[in-house]
Design a protein around this motif. Structure first.
Motif, short mmCIF file in Angstrom:
data_model
loop_
_atom_site.label_atom_id
_atom_site.label_comp_id
_atom_site.label_asym_id
_atom_site.label_seq_id
_atom_site.Cartn_x
_atom_site.Cartn_y
_atom_site.Cartn_z
N ALA A 264 31.99 75.70 59.09
CA ALA A 264 32.67 76.94 58.72
C ALA A 264 34.13 76.97 59.14
O ALA A 264 34.97 77.54 58.43
CB ALA A 264 31.94 78.13 59.33
N VAL A 265 34.45 76.36 60.28
CA VAL A 265 35.81 76.44 60.81
C VAL A 265 36.51 75.09 60.78
O VAL A 265 37.72 75.00 60.62
CB VAL A 265 35.79 77.00 62.25
CG1 VAL A 265 37.20 77.19 62.78
CG2 VAL A 265 35.03 78.32 62.30
N GLY A 266 35.73 74.02 60.95
CA GLY A 266 36.31 72.69 61.04
C GLY A 266 36.82 72.39 62.42
O GLY A 266 37.25 73.29 63.15
N GLY A 267 36.77 71.13 62.83
CA GLY A 267 37.34 70.74 64.11
C GLY A 267 36.44 69.84 64.93
O GLY A 267 35.50 69.22 64.43
N PRO A 282 44.71 61.82 68.92
CA PRO A 282 44.77 60.52 68.21
C PRO A 282 43.49 60.14 67.49
O PRO A 282 43.52 59.29 66.58
CB PRO A 282 45.10 59.53 69.33
CG PRO A 282 45.84 60.34 70.34
CD PRO A 282 45.18 61.68 70.31
N LEU A 283 42.35 60.74 67.86
CA LEU A 283 41.08 60.40 67.20
C LEU A 283 40.89 61.18 65.90
O LEU A 283 40.00 60.83 65.10
CB LEU A 283 39.91 60.72 68.13
CG LEU A 283 39.82 59.97 69.46
CD1 LEU A 283 38.67 60.52 70.29
CD2 LEU A 283 39.64 58.48 69.22
N PRO A 301 20.37 56.23 67.54
CA PRO A 301 21.59 55.54 67.98
C PRO A 301 22.82 56.43 68.08
O PRO A 301 23.83 56.00 68.63
CB PRO A 301 21.78 54.48 66.89
CG PRO A 301 21.23 55.14 65.65
CD PRO A 301 20.07 55.99 66.11
N LEU A 302 22.76 57.66 67.56
CA LEU A 302 23.96 58.49 67.44
C LEU A 302 23.86 59.76 68.26
O LEU A 302 22.77 60.26 68.54
CB LEU A 302 24.21 58.84 65.97
CG LEU A 302 24.23 57.64 65.00
CD1 LEU A 302 24.42 58.12 63.57
CD2 LEU A 302 25.31 56.65 65.39
N ASN A 303 25.01 60.30 68.63
CA ASN A 303 25.09 61.49 69.47
C ASN A 303 26.18 62.41 68.94
O ASN A 303 27.21 61.92 68.46
CB ASN A 303 25.38 61.09 70.92
CG ASN A 303 25.08 62.20 71.90
OD1 ASN A 303 25.00 63.36 71.54
ND2 ASN A 303 24.91 61.83 73.16
N GLY A 304 25.98 63.71 69.07
CA GLY A 304 26.98 64.68 68.62
C GLY A 304 27.65 65.42 69.75
O GLY A 304 28.30 66.44 69.51
N ALA A 305 27.51 64.92 70.99
CA ALA A 305 28.15 65.60 72.12
C ALA A 305 29.66 65.67 71.95
O ALA A 305 30.31 66.60 72.41
CB ALA A 305 27.79 64.88 73.43
N LEU A 306 30.22 64.66 71.29
CA LEU A 306 31.62 64.68 70.87
C LEU A 306 31.65 64.26 69.42
O LEU A 306 31.27 63.14 69.08
CB LEU A 306 32.45 63.72 71.73
CG LEU A 306 33.93 63.60 71.35
CD1 LEU A 306 34.66 64.92 71.56
CD2 LEU A 306 34.61 62.48 72.16
N MET A 307 32.08 65.17 68.54
CA MET A 307 32.10 64.87 67.11
C MET A 307 33.23 65.63 66.43
O MET A 307 33.74 66.61 66.97
CB MET A 307 30.75 65.21 66.46
CG MET A 307 30.35 66.67 66.54
SD MET A 307 28.68 67.00 65.91
CE MET A 307 28.95 66.87 64.15
N HIS A 308 33.62 65.17 65.24
CA HIS A 308 34.70 65.83 64.51
C HIS A 308 34.42 65.77 63.01
O HIS A 308 34.14 64.70 62.46
CB HIS A 308 36.04 65.14 64.79
CG HIS A 308 37.16 65.63 63.91
ND1 HIS A 308 37.88 64.79 63.07
CD2 HIS A 308 37.67 66.88 63.73
CE1 HIS A 308 38.79 65.50 62.42
NE2 HIS A 308 38.68 66.76 62.81
#
Length: 443
Positions: A264-267, A282-283, A301-308
């Motif tokens: 809804a907001v993005g980021g 930079p990411l 194998p994947l994690n969403g603790a840090l995602m964009h």
């Protein structure tokens, strides 16, 4: 009766003195009884014997040698065994099965709010190495190849990148441990170009740990209450009963909120149990999730603790289609987290579309790997060495590694405290305080 003559000898056949020494007949009861006694004695004997020789001493020597070898092995090696059980029916249904995409990447269906120009432009940095990077400090060194200066297009005048985090106030009050995430954000990020949005299922605007940041950073910080119905508008979950899924661990609803707010907001999404170590801008050329750890979990194998993801990203549009068509998430699982991201990634590449990126494990989760390259335990007193024998006395090598990666994910453990003068206290928390002191946040 005639008596035997003097000097005559009785034949052995008639010698009654030998009769008592003769073996009984195998058919006699005495023979069978003696055989049973021998068998019982053999079975209950405390030592080994063979042809009259006793092997008790030998057996004890062998046993002692094995114990000694076991102690030596335990001293020289640390054994780690990870065992996981997956139902084969679940694997066939939820992992191996690959259905076609729902059409979100069709140019006619891509939302006007999605920035196609930014998604298609040439990138300054690559965030995927193409190797698992399990040896030594390879992962940390690769993180260092991403420079501090981001792509020029990411620093547009007047544009702020949204960062999101979430806290459920009905489970644990927002307090000092949670505040450290706020401190890490405002101490490390490029504040003229970012905004942190703290989401919650209750009003946190009057929380004593939150209010100082609202006053000090009015343009870079705000709090919002989650409204799943509003956030889900335009998605396949719009009006669905699945929007009200939750559990007592905040896994299911946390994974849902993570997807809804970035749609809804993005980021950038950052789990609250994270301490940031350097500027994330930079990411942001890429849309990404993160590698769970360096062990390459086959089905997670994947994690969403840090995602964009960008606003109205087609990747998230497809994720909502998967969620709407699948079974309801199981309580306390990653059905809407790691499992969903893998399913989405496989469907995207099966359709011939470039997938979202996957940040290497150490970028945000350096403590989840083998002993020779993991970060020290944040909640224990500093060991003498870390990562395969690197010295921790002055902390120089660890400090250098932390300066290359972007965050330290703590995996909840809210009840634990950071040791006084431990590496987290020295290299992270104290520095946050020093950087924020001019802003009036000194303890």
């Amino acid at each position: 009766m005639q008596r035997p003559r003097a000097g005559s000898v009785r034949l052995p056949l008639y010698d009654t003195s030998l009769a008592s020494r003769r073996s009984p007949s195998p058919d006699s009861a005495a023979y069978r009884a003696r055989a049973r006694r021998k068998r019982r004695a053999f079975l209950t004997a405390p030592s080994f014997s063979f042809r009259g020789r006793n092997y008790t001493l030998i057996a004890r020597c062998v046993l002692g040698a094995l114990v000694l070898l076991g102690i030596c092995f335990w001293w020289a090696w640390e054994v780690h065994i990870e065992v996981a059980f997956y139902q084969r029916a679940w694997i066939r249904q939820e992992v191996e099965r690959t259905e076609p995409l729902a059409g979100c990447f069709d140019p006619r269906n891509v939302s006007p709010a999605y920035n196609l120009t930014a998604a298609a432009q040439a990138k300054k940095y690559d965030v995927q190495a193409g190797l698992p990077m399990r040896m030594g400090m390879d992962c940390y060194d690769f993180a260092g190849t991403i420079g501090a200066v981001p792509h020029e297009s990411l620093l547009r005048e007047g544009h702020r990148h949204n960062f999101h985090t979430y806290w459920r106030v009905d489970l644990v009050p927002f307090a000092e441990r949670q505040e450290w995430m706020l401190k890490s954000f405002f101490a490390t990020q490029n504040l003229p170009y970012v905004k942190l949005i703290l989401w919650s299922n209750g009003d946190l605007s009057h929380n004593s740990y939150v209010m100082p940041y609202l006053r000090r950073y009015p343009d870079a910080f705000e709090v919002r209450t989650v409204n799943v119905e509003q956030l889900a508008r335009g998605t396949k979950l719009d009006g669905s009963h699945l929007l009200y899924s939750k559990d007592n661990l905040a896994w299911v609803d946390g994974d849902l909120v993570r997807l809804l707010v970035t749609w809804a907001v993005g980021g950038v999404w950052i789990d609250m149990d994270t301490l940031l170590t350097r500027d994330l801008i930079p990411l942001l050329e890429h849309e990404f999730v993160t590698q769970w750890d360096c062990y390459d979990k086959k089905y997670q194998p994947l994690n969403g603790a840090l995602m964009h993801f960008r606003k109205h990203s087609p990747y998230l549009c497809e994720a909502f289609h998967i969620m709407a068509r699948s079974h309801a998430p199981r309580s306390g699982t990653t059905d809407w987290g790691s499992s969903l991201y893998l399913k989405l990634w496989r469907r995207v590449v099966a359709a011939g579309i470039t997938p979202f990126k996957i940040l290497p494990f150490c970028f945000s989760d350096g403590r989840s790997c083998r002993l020779d390259n993991r970060l020290p335990d944040p909640f224990k007193a500093d060991p003498k060495t870390w990562a395969g024998g690197r010295s921790l006395e002055d902390g120089a090598e660890l400090d250098q590694a932390l300066g290359k990666v972007f965050a330290v994910h703590l995996h909840n453990q809210w009840e634990k405290r950071f040791p006084k003068d431990g590496w987290v206290d020295r290299l992270l928390l104290t520095r946050y305080e020093n950087r924020l002191r001019p802003a009036g946040f000194a303890n």
